[in-house]
Design a protein around this motif. Structure first.
Motif, PDB file in Angstrom:
ATOM      1  N   ALA A  86     -23.330  -1.332 -17.125  1.00  0.00           N
ATOM      2  CA  ALA A  86     -24.420  -0.386 -16.907  1.00  0.00           C
ATOM      3  C   ALA A  86     -23.929   0.812 -16.105  1.00  0.00           C
ATOM      4  O   ALA A  86     -24.293   1.964 -16.399  1.00  0.00           O
ATOM      5  CB  ALA A  86     -25.580  -1.078 -16.189  1.00  0.00           C
ATOM      6  N   ARG A  87     -23.105   0.573 -15.128  1.00  0.00           N
ATOM      7  CA  ARG A  87     -22.559   1.663 -14.309  1.00  0.00           C
ATOM      8  C   ARG A  87     -21.691   2.578 -15.158  1.00  0.00           C
ATOM      9  O   ARG A  87     -21.819   3.810 -15.097  1.00  0.00           O
ATOM     10  CB  ARG A  87     -21.744   1.070 -13.157  1.00  0.00           C
ATOM     11  CG  ARG A  87     -20.998   2.067 -12.328  1.00  0.00           C
ATOM     12  CD  ARG A  87     -21.907   2.782 -11.375  1.00  0.00           C
ATOM     13  NE  ARG A  87     -21.102   3.668 -10.539  1.00  0.00           N
ATOM     14  CZ  ARG A  87     -21.373   4.936 -10.360  1.00  0.00           C
ATOM     15  NH1 ARG A  87     -22.439   5.463 -10.904  1.00  0.00           N
ATOM     16  NH2 ARG A  87     -20.601   5.678  -9.607  1.00  0.00           N
ATOM     17  N   LYS A  88     -20.801   1.993 -15.966  1.00  0.00           N
ATOM     18  CA  LYS A  88     -19.938   2.804 -16.825  1.00  0.00           C
ATOM     19  C   LYS A  88     -20.771   3.578 -17.848  1.00  0.00           C
ATOM     20  O   LYS A  88     -20.480   4.737 -18.145  1.00  0.00           O
ATOM     21  CB  LYS A  88     -18.898   1.933 -17.515  1.00  0.00           C
ATOM     22  CG  LYS A  88     -17.831   1.436 -16.562  1.00  0.00           C
ATOM     23  CD  LYS A  88     -16.814   0.562 -17.254  1.00  0.00           C
ATOM     24  CE  LYS A  88     -15.785   0.073 -16.223  1.00  0.00           C
ATOM     25  NZ  LYS A  88     -14.744  -0.731 -16.830  1.00  0.00           N
ATOM     26  N   MET A  94     -24.095  10.534 -17.940  1.00  0.00           N
ATOM     27  CA  MET A  94     -24.108  11.708 -17.069  1.00  0.00           C
ATOM     28  C   MET A  94     -23.073  12.731 -17.552  1.00  0.00           C
ATOM     29  O   MET A  94     -23.357  13.945 -17.595  1.00  0.00           O
ATOM     30  CB  MET A  94     -23.844  11.313 -15.618  1.00  0.00           C
ATOM     31  CG  MET A  94     -25.038  10.645 -14.960  1.00  0.00           C
ATOM     32  SD  MET A  94     -24.751  10.014 -13.286  1.00  0.00           S
ATOM     33  CE  MET A  94     -23.939  11.338 -12.476  1.00  0.00           C
ATOM     34  N   MET A  95     -21.887  12.244 -17.925  1.00  0.00           N
ATOM     35  CA  MET A  95     -20.859  13.152 -18.428  1.00  0.00           C
ATOM     36  C   MET A  95     -21.330  13.805 -19.729  1.00  0.00           C
ATOM     37  O   MET A  95     -21.144  15.007 -19.938  1.00  0.00           O
ATOM     38  CB  MET A  95     -19.540  12.404 -18.628  1.00  0.00           C
ATOM     39  CG  MET A  95     -18.899  11.971 -17.317  1.00  0.00           C
ATOM     40  SD  MET A  95     -17.454  10.926 -17.539  1.00  0.00           S
ATOM     41  CE  MET A  95     -16.332  12.041 -18.331  1.00  0.00           C
ATOM     42  N   TRP A  96     -21.946  13.011 -20.618  1.00  0.00           N
ATOM     43  CA  TRP A  96     -22.458  13.546 -21.876  1.00  0.00           C
ATOM     44  C   TRP A  96     -23.528  14.602 -21.605  1.00  0.00           C
ATOM     45  O   TRP A  96     -23.566  15.649 -22.260  1.00  0.00           O
ATOM     46  CB  TRP A  96     -23.019  12.410 -22.727  1.00  0.00           C
ATOM     47  CG  TRP A  96     -23.665  12.888 -23.997  1.00  0.00           C
ATOM     48  CD1 TRP A  96     -23.035  13.233 -25.151  1.00  0.00           C
ATOM     49  CD2 TRP A  96     -25.053  13.092 -24.218  1.00  0.00           C
ATOM     50  NE1 TRP A  96     -23.941  13.641 -26.082  1.00  0.00           N
ATOM     51  CE2 TRP A  96     -25.202  13.557 -25.539  1.00  0.00           C
ATOM     52  CE3 TRP A  96     -26.191  12.921 -23.432  1.00  0.00           C
ATOM     53  CZ2 TRP A  96     -26.447  13.856 -26.076  1.00  0.00           C
ATOM     54  CZ3 TRP A  96     -27.422  13.212 -23.973  1.00  0.00           C
ATOM     55  CH2 TRP A  96     -27.534  13.685 -25.281  1.00  0.00           C
ATOM     56  N   ALA A  97     -24.410  14.323 -20.611  1.00  0.00           N
ATOM     57  CA  ALA A  97     -25.462  15.284 -20.270  1.00  0.00           C
ATOM     58  C   ALA A  97     -24.852  16.587 -19.763  1.00  0.00           C
ATOM     59  O   ALA A  97     -25.319  17.688 -20.116  1.00  0.00           O
ATOM     60  CB  ALA A  97     -26.409  14.684 -19.228  1.00  0.00           C
ATOM     61  N   GLU A  98     -23.808  16.498 -18.944  1.00  0.00           N
ATOM     62  CA  GLU A  98     -23.146  17.704 -18.443  1.00  0.00           C
ATOM     63  C   GLU A  98     -22.507  18.491 -19.574  1.00  0.00           C
ATOM     64  O   GLU A  98     -22.631  19.715 -19.650  1.00  0.00           O
ATOM     65  CB  GLU A  98     -22.068  17.330 -17.412  1.00  0.00           C
ATOM     66  CG  GLU A  98     -22.610  16.898 -16.082  1.00  0.00           C
ATOM     67  CD  GLU A  98     -21.496  16.509 -15.111  1.00  0.00           C
ATOM     68  OE1 GLU A  98     -20.348  16.985 -15.290  1.00  0.00           O
ATOM     69  OE2 GLU A  98     -21.793  15.735 -14.192  1.00  0.00           O
ATOM     70  N   VAL A  99     -21.812  17.776 -20.466  1.00  0.00           N
ATOM     71  CA  VAL A  99     -21.161  18.440 -21.594  1.00  0.00           C
ATOM     72  C   VAL A  99     -22.213  19.097 -22.483  1.00  0.00           C
ATOM     73  O   VAL A  99     -22.056  20.254 -22.921  1.00  0.00           O
ATOM     74  CB  VAL A  99     -20.283  17.440 -22.386  1.00  0.00           C
ATOM     75  CG1 VAL A  99     -19.839  18.020 -23.719  1.00  0.00           C
ATOM     76  CG2 VAL A  99     -19.094  17.015 -21.548  1.00  0.00           C
TER      77      VAL A  99
END
Length: 125
Positions: A86-88, A94-99
């Motif tokens: 779940a953490r990963k 979050m990384m996908w949202a930033e990208v």
């Protein structure tokens, strides 16, 4: 001589009585000791049987506790693995949202540039 024979006979009778009494006491002592030994042996046999029964009970309890602890460990391990996954996953999202946000910004910027270029090109014609 008769008196001597009588005394000898009485002495022999007394000695025989003492010997019989000594033999009886020795037999009684032996019989008592044999009974005590038999009682101790019976007590040991009973103690061994009780110890074996208790050992079997302890083995059953140990197996039960081992299964319980194994199940608990497995459950906790699965929980830890799920938490790590779940953490990963949250980090990846979050990384996908930033990208995605950065791409939307770039697309918006490109659209503005294209719109400005189109406006300026239309003004020329």
């Amino acid at each position: 001589a008769q008196r001597l024979r009588s005394q000898l006979y009485l002495t022999l009778q007394a000695s025989l009585g003492h010997a019989k009494h000594a033999v009886l006491r020795a037999w009684a002592a032996y019989a008592g000791e044999a009974m005590r030994i038999a009682a101790v042996e019976q007590q040991l046999v009973s103690s061994v049987a009780d110890a074996e029964e208790r050992l079997e009970q302890l083995r059953e309890v140990a197996c039960s506790r081992e299964r319980s602890l194994s199940d608990m460990l497995r459950t906790r391990t699965y929980g830890i693995v799920r938490a790590q996954c779940a953490r990963k996953l949250s980090v990846a999202l979050m990384m996908w949202a930033e990208v995605s946000r950065d791409r939307r910004r770039e697309a918006g910027s490109r659209l503005k540039l294209l719109t400005a270029a189109a406006d300026s090109a239309s003004e020329l014609y």
